[in-house]
Design an enzyme around this catalytic site. Structure first.
Site, PDB file in Angstrom:
ATOM      1  N   ARG A   1       0.849  -1.208   0.000  1.00  0.00           N
ATOM      2  CA  ARG A   1       0.000   0.000   0.000  1.00  0.00           C
ATOM      3  C   ARG A   1       0.882   1.256   0.000  1.00  0.00           C
ATOM      4  O   ARG A   1       0.605   2.225  -0.663  1.00  0.00           O
ATOM      5  CB  ARG A   1      -0.911   0.046   1.235  1.00  0.00           C
ATOM      6  CG  ARG A   1      -1.787  -1.183   1.513  1.00  0.00           C
ATOM      7  CD  ARG A   1      -3.019  -1.208   0.649  1.00  0.00           C
ATOM      8  NE  ARG A   1      -2.736  -1.544  -0.718  1.00  0.00           N
ATOM      9  CZ  ARG A   1      -2.420  -2.783  -1.153  1.00  0.00           C
ATOM     10  NH1 ARG A   1      -2.331  -3.802  -0.327  1.00  0.00           N
ATOM     11  NH2 ARG A   1      -2.175  -3.009  -2.429  1.00  0.00           N
TER      12      ARG A   1
ATOM     13  N   HIS B   1      -7.831   7.175  11.203  1.00  0.00           N
ATOM     14  CA  HIS B   1      -7.443   5.759  11.122  1.00  0.00           C
ATOM     15  C   HIS B   1      -5.945   5.586  10.880  1.00  0.00           C
ATOM     16  O   HIS B   1      -5.507   4.526  10.445  1.00  0.00           O
ATOM     17  CB  HIS B   1      -8.228   5.056  10.015  1.00  0.00           C
ATOM     18  CG  HIS B   1      -9.689   4.907  10.327  1.00  0.00           C
ATOM     19  ND1 HIS B   1     -10.634   4.538   9.399  1.00  0.00           N
ATOM     20  CD2 HIS B   1     -10.374   5.079  11.497  1.00  0.00           C
ATOM     21  CE1 HIS B   1     -11.833   4.491   9.968  1.00  0.00           C
ATOM     22  NE2 HIS B   1     -11.703   4.826  11.230  1.00  0.00           N
TER      23      HIS B   1
ATOM     24  N   LEU C   1     -20.647   8.815  -4.682  1.00  0.00           N
ATOM     25  CA  LEU C   1     -20.949   8.267  -6.005  1.00  0.00           C
ATOM     26  C   LEU C   1     -22.348   7.666  -6.044  1.00  0.00           C
ATOM     27  O   LEU C   1     -23.076   7.782  -7.023  1.00  0.00           O
ATOM     28  CB  LEU C   1     -19.902   7.206  -6.357  1.00  0.00           C
ATOM     29  CG  LEU C   1     -19.878   6.715  -7.791  1.00  0.00           C
ATOM     30  CD1 LEU C   1     -19.596   7.864  -8.755  1.00  0.00           C
ATOM     31  CD2 LEU C   1     -18.814   5.631  -7.966  1.00  0.00           C
TER      32      LEU C   1
HETATM   33  P1  NAD Z   1     -15.621   2.305   1.433  1.00  0.00           P
HETATM   34  O1  NAD Z   1     -14.786   1.646   0.397  1.00  0.00           O
HETATM   35  O2  NAD Z   1     -16.375   1.463   2.384  1.00  0.00           O
HETATM   36  O3  NAD Z   1     -16.659   3.242   0.675  1.00  0.00           O
HETATM   37  C1  NAD Z   1     -16.254   4.031  -0.406  1.00  0.00           C
HETATM   38  C2  NAD Z   1     -17.407   4.930  -0.786  1.00  0.00           C
HETATM   39  O4  NAD Z   1     -16.927   5.799  -1.796  1.00  0.00           O
HETATM   40  C3  NAD Z   1     -18.618   4.164  -1.373  1.00  0.00           C
HETATM   41  O5  NAD Z   1     -19.797   4.669  -0.782  1.00  0.00           O
HETATM   42  C4  NAD Z   1     -18.566   4.496  -2.865  1.00  0.00           C
HETATM   43  O6  NAD Z   1     -19.847   4.644  -3.427  1.00  0.00           O
HETATM   44  C5  NAD Z   1     -17.866   5.857  -2.852  1.00  0.00           C
HETATM   45  N1  NAD Z   1     -17.121   6.139  -4.072  1.00  0.00           N
HETATM   46  C6  NAD Z   1     -16.454   5.293  -4.889  1.00  0.00           C
HETATM   47  N2  NAD Z   1     -15.888   5.956  -5.906  1.00  0.00           N
HETATM   48  C7  NAD Z   1     -16.212   7.271  -5.712  1.00  0.00           C
HETATM   49  C8  NAD Z   1     -15.933   8.463  -6.438  1.00  0.00           C
HETATM   50  N3  NAD Z   1     -15.200   8.458  -7.571  1.00  0.00           N
HETATM   51  N4  NAD Z   1     -16.419   9.638  -5.978  1.00  0.00           N
HETATM   52  C9  NAD Z   1     -17.169   9.676  -4.845  1.00  0.00           C
HETATM   53  N5  NAD Z   1     -17.472   8.579  -4.116  1.00  0.00           N
HETATM   54  C10 NAD Z   1     -16.992   7.396  -4.546  1.00  0.00           C
HETATM   55  O7  NAD Z   1     -14.662   3.332   2.181  1.00  0.00           O
HETATM   56  P2  NAD Z   1     -14.724   3.999   3.620  1.00  0.00           P
HETATM   57  O8  NAD Z   1     -16.134   4.341   3.930  1.00  0.00           O
HETATM   58  O9  NAD Z   1     -13.703   5.069   3.598  1.00  0.00           O
HETATM   59  O10 NAD Z   1     -14.268   2.849   4.642  1.00  0.00           O
HETATM   60  C11 NAD Z   1     -13.146   2.035   4.310  1.00  0.00           C
HETATM   61  C12 NAD Z   1     -12.098   1.822   5.390  1.00  0.00           C
HETATM   62  O11 NAD Z   1     -10.962   1.189   4.738  1.00  0.00           O
HETATM   63  C13 NAD Z   1     -11.570   3.116   5.965  1.00  0.00           C
HETATM   64  O12 NAD Z   1     -11.641   2.979   7.327  1.00  0.00           O
HETATM   65  C14 NAD Z   1     -10.106   3.248   5.505  1.00  0.00           C
HETATM   66  O13 NAD Z   1      -9.215   3.338   6.618  1.00  0.00           O
HETATM   67  C15 NAD Z   1      -9.775   1.979   4.761  1.00  0.00           C
HETATM   68  N6  NAD Z   1      -9.335   2.246   3.343  1.00  0.00           N
HETATM   69  C16 NAD Z   1      -8.580   3.351   3.039  1.00  0.00           C
HETATM   70  C17 NAD Z   1      -8.210   3.627   1.725  1.00  0.00           C
HETATM   71  C18 NAD Z   1      -7.370   4.848   1.421  1.00  0.00           C
HETATM   72  O14 NAD Z   1      -6.596   5.280   2.287  1.00  0.00           O
HETATM   73  N7  NAD Z   1      -7.488   5.459   0.233  1.00  0.00           N
HETATM   74  C19 NAD Z   1      -8.629   2.778   0.694  1.00  0.00           C
HETATM   75  C20 NAD Z   1      -9.396   1.644   1.035  1.00  0.00           C
HETATM   76  C21 NAD Z   1      -9.737   1.395   2.365  1.00  0.00           C
END
Ligand code: NAD
Length: 235
Positions: free
Chosen positions: A58, A111, A205
């Site tokens: 990651r 987190h 989204l």
């Molecule tokens: P989640 O994956 O559960 O939800 C993602 C949300 O984003 C969904 O509701 C989806 O519809 C929406 N989405 C997807 N593409 C989008 C876009 N282009 N524009 C707007 N919205 C969009 O994520 P979460 O609710 O953040 O929970 C996941 C947990 O996993 C967190 O606690 C985090 O720590 C971890 N995580 C972090 C990352 C990162 O750091 N980027 C990535 C994956 C997971």
């Protein structure tokens, strides 16, 4: 300006268009790994090498991605609000560093963050951008085998909860961006904000599990929804 003191919560959706995969579902997979193996204290106790390997992947992936217009718009919002005597509290569930690289100066990583390590013995934290191993020594106390990624795993207490609760109590508007509303306590911030009689807005989204708690919902990709909304706020 209608709103001067804004609290924003972001989730994996804001980084999706930068090329970082979102998280599937509770109990599901994160980048093809079972969550319980790579994001719980029990998983770490069972196989620390696997967990270090997962976060090494990651962390390395961060070097291949860049912030998108949604991250940049929130940095612009922070500057604009401060200039007009207001303030932005930006809370993220994300463990990537794209808000910082997009220009945001004050980001609450509830987190944790991939670029930080934590010694479980002396609680020393340090920035770390390269691979880590289970047997690495702590640079402060030198104890081996007890340094871990500075990530809040399932079953652990998120960081900065007191600061977050105070910010929610003091704000004019709470906005949730790109989060599924599946992971608590972050999923409960909207109810907390409503309890304090604050305005609430969701940008996502698709409808999330907590969509009905928000007074206003806008659906679409963060890279266009967020800059559009920021322009409205700073008008
Ligand atoms: P989640 O994956 O559960 O939800 C993602 C949300 O984003 C969904 O509701 C989806 O519809 C929406 N989405 C997807 N593409 C989008 C876009 N282009 N524009 C707007 N919205 C969009 O994520 P979460 O609710 O953040 O929970 C996941 C947990 O996993 C967190 O606690 C985090 O720590 C971890 N995580 C972090 C990352 C990162 O750091 N980027 C990535 C994956 C997971």
């Amino acid at each position: 300006m209608k709103y001067k003191n804004i609290v924003i919560l972001t989730g994996a959706g804001i980084s999706a268009e930068s090329g970082i995969d979102t998280f599937r579902a509770e109990g599901g997979l994160w980048e093809n790994y079972p969550v319980e193996q790579v994001a719980t204290p029990e998983g770490y106790a069972k196989d620390p090498d696997l967990v270090h390997h997962f976060y090494n992947l990651r962390r390395a992936a961060l070097k291949t991605v860049t912030p998108n217009p949604a991250h940049e718009a929130l940095a612009h919002l922070e500057t604009g609000l401060v200039k007009s005597g207001g303030c932005l509290t930006l809370i993220t569930q994300n463990v990537d560093d794209l808000h910082e690289r997009g220009g945001s100066k004050d980001v609450i990583h509830m987190h944790g963050i991939l670029t930080s390590m934590l010694c479980a013995v002396c609680e020393h934290r340090w920035e770390h951008y390269d691979d880590t191993q289970a047997n690495m020594p702590c640079p402060a106390c030198s104890v081996q085998n007890l340094c871990r990624p500075d990530i809040v795993w399932f079953g652990e207490m998120p960081y900065h909860m007191r600061r977050i609760e105070s910010a929610l109590a003091a704000c004019d508007l709470f906005v949730s961006i790109g989060t599924s509303g599946a992971v608590y306590p972050a999923a409960g911030f909207v109810q907390m904000a409503r309890g304090f009689n604050k305005a609430t807005l969701e940008l996502n989204l698709e409808s999330s599990q907590g969509s009905h708690y928000f007074q206003e919902n806008r659906l679409g990709p963060a890279s266009s929804l967020v800059p559009q909304w920021v322009d409205e706020v700073l008008k």
